[in-house]
Every structure is written in structure tokens, then in C-alpha cells.
Scaffold this active site. Structure first.
Site, short mmCIF file in Angstrom:
data_model
loop_
_atom_site.label_atom_id
_atom_site.label_comp_id
_atom_site.label_asym_id
_atom_site.label_seq_id
_atom_site.Cartn_x
_atom_site.Cartn_y
_atom_site.Cartn_z
N HIS A 105 10.25 8.67 -24.71
CA HIS A 105 9.76 10.03 -24.29
C HIS A 105 10.41 10.12 -22.93
O HIS A 105 10.58 9.22 -22.06
CB HIS A 105 8.30 9.88 -24.01
CG HIS A 105 7.30 9.76 -25.18
ND1 HIS A 105 7.10 8.47 -25.34
CD2 HIS A 105 6.71 10.54 -26.05
CE1 HIS A 105 6.25 8.40 -26.58
NE2 HIS A 105 5.90 9.85 -26.77
N ASP A 122 8.75 8.71 -20.06
CA ASP A 122 8.72 7.15 -20.02
C ASP A 122 9.89 6.53 -18.95
O ASP A 122 9.76 5.61 -18.51
CB ASP A 122 9.01 6.30 -21.28
CG ASP A 122 7.94 7.03 -22.59
OD1 ASP A 122 6.99 6.86 -21.91
OD2 ASP A 122 8.67 6.99 -23.39
N HIS A 157 -1.20 5.51 -38.08
CA HIS A 157 -1.80 7.10 -38.23
C HIS A 157 -2.14 6.98 -39.70
O HIS A 157 -3.19 7.79 -40.24
CB HIS A 157 -0.58 7.85 -37.82
CG HIS A 157 -0.33 7.79 -36.60
ND1 HIS A 157 0.69 9.00 -36.30
CD2 HIS A 157 -0.75 7.22 -35.59
CE1 HIS A 157 0.92 8.34 -34.68
NE2 HIS A 157 0.09 7.55 -34.46
#
Ligand code: XLS
Ligand code: NI
Ligand code: NI
Length: 435
Positions: free
Chosen positions: A101, A104, A271
Site C-alpha cells: 500500500h 506502507d 475473508h
């Protein structure tokens, strides 16, 4: 910049099943051919920058446990040190890919112009490191959930200024991904969802998200980015309800906004479990629509009920996931990302290496079992037998027929179906021969 963080740790190598070395591969042998293709090219492993290098070990009850020389990430010097350490680890593990990201890799600045400048500087630096490394970029993405500006969502925020900030942020991350030769661009809907319907216009928010994703696709074509655009489903956390709930919900959303030929899915094991599915269910749903893009191979603790992002360690589950991936033709631009973090007590550099070694080994073991099942053909044969009735001409003709004509045939032929065993236990026993 030099770094001694991993001092004393040797490059991890394949030592075979008999090895007791905790920092060696027992199954992952990159050059070994599986169904005629190198293991490395099947699995396409990626390290997640955020959990491995950015996360400081906090939980809702306590703060930082990992004390790393590059924490806190508030200046460019430490951001570069972090990149140095990261590339050292990519080399020790010999991984073909990593993922990031924006948040990050660069310090968070506040104003967009400052975020953009630091992102450009650090991605130039990372680009130089990539020149000297074999590790490429599997995907880049934007963190549009940590900073408080995103608390009510990004593309689905009621405030158009946040939508604008999100558009500029995603553009900058797509540019950076493109610059670094990224193979995919991922959008996980961090806070695209709601806490309560009392303050949420769900229909308007979904329309904004659909328009936003269309802009992403338009921009991809504008800059000539050849990678795939991937959406990552998740049912809840951080929002009470996430719009990208699961694979089926995402597929419906993509079709509604005309994106079914442009966007695929990045599926995460944990998920799937949060959504009440098995991982192979999510993979099979995406594959049946030609929308399987990439995977995040991190599991949840089955008792906890939230996204614990642990490294995989369950061969039978991993094997079934790769079975469906192989059946779908394997990865194209996608790969196996470890969106996984250490437990907060696992403080040592060795822990970080061992976690990846174990995860890679379990995936290799699962892949080999999956390939053996594909090659044996037992599951495929069971399917063929179970659906054999459909190859009869009358059965095929029925699909082009209508309820009235079918009723006439049921009466004329006195059709009275004879139930047949689904053989679930026999098939489970079959799978257990391979895992
Ligand atoms: C969070 C997600 C996230 C995405 C990338 O649960 O898994 O890490 O993979 O934003
Ligand atoms: Ni996740
Ligand atoms: Ni993920």
C-alpha cells in the site's frame, strides 16, 4: 544503506522432506516441475509489505511490540531503511513478488501534494532496488482506511472532497504500480461500507463506487497499464457491513456497473471464512465467471471471528484451494500473496523468515496434492458420472424447451426420478489419500 537486521540468517534453500532445519524448505522447490510447469511459476509467491514491515504489533488492548530500527515510519530515512530490510528478506526467501500500500512504503504527510512527492521518491528508490533484485511487484494498492480522513469511506464517503482525495490517491498509486512494472492493481474496499443504515444512503454510495471503479479502468487504459484490476471481497471489518461482501456480491456489482470484462477478484482465505464460505467456494464462484485474479493465502483463527491474518498451515484446505485454481487454468497475472502477519509475541527476525518458509511450504505441499488429484482425475470422473444424464439428447433439448413441453414429456414418459448417492464420504476419503 546497510542493514544487519537479518544477520546470521542464510538464504533459505530446499532441503527436502527429511530436513529438520526450521529455516529450510521441505516441499517448496522452485524449479521442480508440477504438471509440466515450475512450482515457482504456479505459486507466484508475494510478501506483503504492510504486515511484515509496517505493522508494529498493536492490538485493541496494547500498542507496539515490534521494535524495529525503521519504526516509526515518519521520515524518508526510515522508509528507505525499511525498503533495504524488505529487499534483504525478499532475497533470503527468493520470492518472485511483493505487494504494497502507499502508506506502507512512504510516511503519511497530510496534504496530498506531500504524499505524492514522498510516494514518488520512495518508489524511485524501490525501483532502483528492484533493478538489482529478482523480486517484482505483484500488485500495488492504496491504503484508504487508516488515516482518519477515510473514516466514513473513500469512494463511498458522503463528503465529495474525500471522493476527490481518493481519486487522486488511487491515480498516484496506479502510476507508481505502473512505474514499477506491477502485474496487477488491487482495490480492497477498506471502509467502503457502513456502520449504520440510519446515516447511510446505500444506493447512492454504491453508484459512487461503481463510477469510481469505472474511472480506475478508464485510467488504466489511458496510461497503458497492462496488468489486471482486482477487487478484494470482504464481508465486514473494519465496517460493520462491507459492500464488497463476497465473490458473488462483487460479481453482481461489477456486472451492474458494466465492469465484468475489466475487473477480476483478489480472494483472501480469511475473508471467505468471515463471509461464511470455504475458500474453495469463493475460488469456484470467481472461476465459474472467469473472474479469478489472484489470492491472499492467509487464514483466520476459526474461533476468533475476525481477520487474524495468520500464515497458512492447513494442507487439506490449501490443497482444495489450489485444486480449484489448477482446474481454472492457474494464475495469469495473479499469484499467492501472504497478507499475513506474525503473532505480536513473535519478535525475532527469525520468526519473520520462519513464518514465510512455513507458509510457502504448506502452499507447495497443497499444490503438489492438488496436482496429483488433477492428474489422477478421480474428482473429475466423479463429476462426469454424476452429471452423465445431461449428455443425453433429451436432457440437452430440455434446456431449450419450456415448462409446458417438459410437463408433456414427464407425463408421456412417466418420468419418476430415482435418487442416487452423492458419495460425499467416499470423495472425502479420496481427497485424504492425497493430502
Ligand atoms: C484487509 C485486506 C487488505 C488488502 C489490501 O483485510 O486483506 O490487507 O489485501 O488492502
Ligand atoms: Ni484481510
Ligand atoms: Ni488481503
Amino acid at each position: 544503506m546497510s542493514t544487519g537486521f537479518f544477520e546470521g540468517i542464510e538464504k533459505v534453500s530446499f532441503e527436502g522432506e527429511g530436513s529438520t532445519n526450521p529455516l529450510a524448505f521441505r516441499h517448496y522447490n522452485p524449479d521442480e516441475l508440477v504438471m509440466g510447469k515450475r512450482m515457482e511459476d504456479h505459486l507466484r509467491f508475494a510478501v506483503a509489505y504492510w504486515h511484515s514491515f509496517a505493522w508494529e504489533g498493536g492490538d485493541p488492548f496494547g500498542g507496539q511490540t515490534f521494535v524495529r530500527p525503521w519504526h516509526p515510519q515518519d521520515d524518508m530515512g526510515r522508509a528507505k531503511l525499511k525498503a533495504d530490510v524488505a529487499f534483504k528478506m525478499f532475497d533470503l526467501l527468493n520470492v518472485p513478488f511483493f505487494c504494497w500500500h502507499d502508506a506502507d512504503i512512504r510516511p503519511e504527510q497530510g496534504y496530498f501534494a506531500d504524499n505524492l512527492a514522498t510516494l514518488e521518491e520512495i518508489t524511485d528508490y524501490i525501483g532502483e532496488k528492484m533493478q538489482a533484485s529478482r523480486t517484482g511487484l505483484l500488485w500495488g494498492t492504496a491504503n484508504m482506511f487508516s488515516d482518519r480522513r477515510w473514516m466514513s469511506g473513500a469512494a463511498t464517503n458522503p463528503d465529495p472532497d474525500v471522493f476527490a482525495f481518493a481519486a487522486a490517491t488511487v491515480k498516484s498509486c496506479m502510476d507508481a504500480t505502473h512505474k514499477l512494472g506491477g502485474q496487477n492493481y488491487v482495490l480492497w474496499g477498506g471502509r467502503e461500507g457502513y456502520e449504520t443504515l440510519l446515516n447511510t444512503d446505500l444506493g447512492q454510495e454504491l453508484d459512487h463506487m461503481g463510477r469510481f471503479l469505472n474511472m480506475v479502468v478508464e485510467y488504466k487504459h489511458k496510461i497503458g497499464f497492462k496488468g489486471a484490476i482486482l477487487v478484494e471481497p470482504k464481508p465486514q471489518e473494519p465496517s460493520k457491513h462491507q459492500y464488497d461482501y463476497d465473490a458473488a456480491t462483487c460479481i453482481g456489482f461489477l456486472r451492474k456497473y458494466g465492469l465484468e470484462d475489466e475487473v477480476k477478484l483478489n480472494l483472501e482465505q480469511g475473508h471467505a471464512i468471515l463471509a461464511g464460505h470455504s475458500f474453495e467456494h469463493e475460488i469456484a464462484v470467481a472461476a465459474s465467471e472467469g473472474m479469478l485474479g489472484s489470492i491472499d493465502m492467509n487464514r483466520n483463527d476459526y474461533q476468533s471471528g475476525w481477520d487474524t491474518d495468520q500464515f497458512p498451515n492447513n494442507t487439506p484446505e490449501v490443497a482444495l484451494a489450489y485444486y480449484h485454481i489448477l482446474k481454472a487454468g492457474g494464475f495469469d497475472t495473479g499469484g499467492t500473496n501472504f497478507d499475513a502477519k506474525l503473532r505480536r509475541q513473535s519478535l525475532d527476525p527469525q520468526d519473520l523468515i520462519a513464518a514465510h518458509v512455513g507458509g510457502m511450504d504448506i502452499c507447495a505441499r497443497g499444490l503438489k496434492a492438488a496436482a496429483a488429484m488433477v492428474e489422477d482425475g478421480g474428482l473429475e470422473q466423479a463429476l462426469t458420472e454424476r452429471y452423465a444424464g445431461w449428455s443425453a439428447p433429451a436432457a440437452q433439448a430440455m434446456l431449450g424447451s419450456d415448462l409446458g413441453s417438459i410437463t408433456d414429456r414427464v407425463l408421456a414418459e412417466a418420468i419418476n426420478p430415482e435418487p442416487r448417492s452423492g458419495r460425499q464420504e467416499m470423495l472425502e476419503n479420496y481427497v485424504n489419500r492425497f493430502v
